[in-house]
Design an enzyme around this catalytic site. Structure first.
Site, short mmCIF file in Angstrom:
data_model
loop_
_atom_site.label_atom_id
_atom_site.label_comp_id
_atom_site.label_asym_id
_atom_site.label_seq_id
_atom_site.Cartn_x
_atom_site.Cartn_y
_atom_site.Cartn_z
N HIS A 200 0.83 -1.20 0.00
CA HIS A 200 0.00 0.00 0.00
C HIS A 200 0.86 1.26 0.00
CE1 HIS A 200 -2.83 2.84 2.37
NE2 HIS A 200 -2.98 3.01 1.07
N ASP B 96 -4.72 4.07 -4.89
CA ASP B 96 -4.82 4.37 -3.45
C ASP B 96 -6.05 5.25 -3.17
OD1 ASP B 96 -4.39 4.75 -0.78
OD2 ASP B 96 -2.28 5.29 -0.99
N TYR C 133 10.74 14.09 -11.66
CA TYR C 133 11.98 13.29 -11.68
C TYR C 133 12.38 12.87 -10.26
CZ TYR C 133 12.83 14.87 -16.53
OH TYR C 133 12.74 15.12 -17.88
#
Length: 220
Positions: A22, A68, A119
């Protein structure tokens, strides 16, 4: 070969999706994304998915893992640079349609990072997958959710029904007679036989029974 598993998902990628827990993040990089370098810098897993674009891979991954539900934006795109602000990025619309197939939040599940922030976040991911996607700004970041099995929701309590005990305080008793301690489920039944002689400052519930109700009397 496995039943009900998209063929585009390699054994290595399936293993990675299974290992992820998770809130772990997986990044799908387009053909221009320097995924190998960022994976080395961030010490995260790096996989190649040559010959495939991001949309079909995104769709396949979301058949295996949920997004999520505990964060506002489990999906992140990379924002265009200032010099590319006027460019249309049609692949983003395609991504939103795919996500909407798998998550009821649809477009609301999307957030974005400025290019260099994307990034830096990619370096913190669990895995970076390098694809052959030719569309520009096609990088996408997915945060894995919780796979819930055999979940039972609490049954809503009916108005006026309380759990626990109603403690009756002897200090409120007046005029003699026993002071009773009843469970709150018993109070409603007993009210017709008891004289309520004092309460605390508030009432709770549709039947007017307060956990602090003080009663005195005898059961008929």
């Amino acid at each position: 070969m496995l039943n009900n598993v998209p063929k585009i998902l390699s054994p290595e990628l399936l293993k990675t999706l299974c290992e992820m827990g998770h809130s772990d993040v997986i990044v799908l990089g387009d053909g221009n994304f320097p995924g190998d370098r960022f994976a080395h810098e961030g010490n995260c897993k790096f996989l190649r998915c040559d010959g495939h674009g991001v949309p079909e891979l995104l769709d396949a991954i979301l058949t295996m893992i949920p997004l999520d539900a505990y964060v506002e934006h489990p999906v992140h795109l990379m924002e265009t640079a200032e010099c590319d602000k006027d460019l249309e990025i049609p692949v983003w619309d395609e991504y939103k349609k795919i996500v909407a197939k798998h998550d009821e939040r649809g477009e609301k599940a999307f957030g974005s990072y400025e290019r260099f922030e994307f990034y830096e976040q990619a370096k913190k991911s669990y895995c970076i997958v390098q694809t052959s996607e030719e569309a520009i700004y096609a990088n996408i970041m997915l945060q894995k959710g919780v796979i819930k099995k055999n979940i039972t929701k609490k049954t809503p309590k009916k108005p006026g029904v309380f759990a626990g005990f109603c403690i009756l305080f002897p200090g409120f008793a007046q005029g003699g007679g026993p002071v009773l301690k009843l469970s709150v489920t018993e109070v409603g039944k007993a009210q017709q036989h008891l004289a309520v002689i004092g309460t605390r400052t508030h009432k709770i519930g549709g039947n007017g029974v307060d956990p602090d109700t003080v009663v005195q009397g005898k059961l008929a």
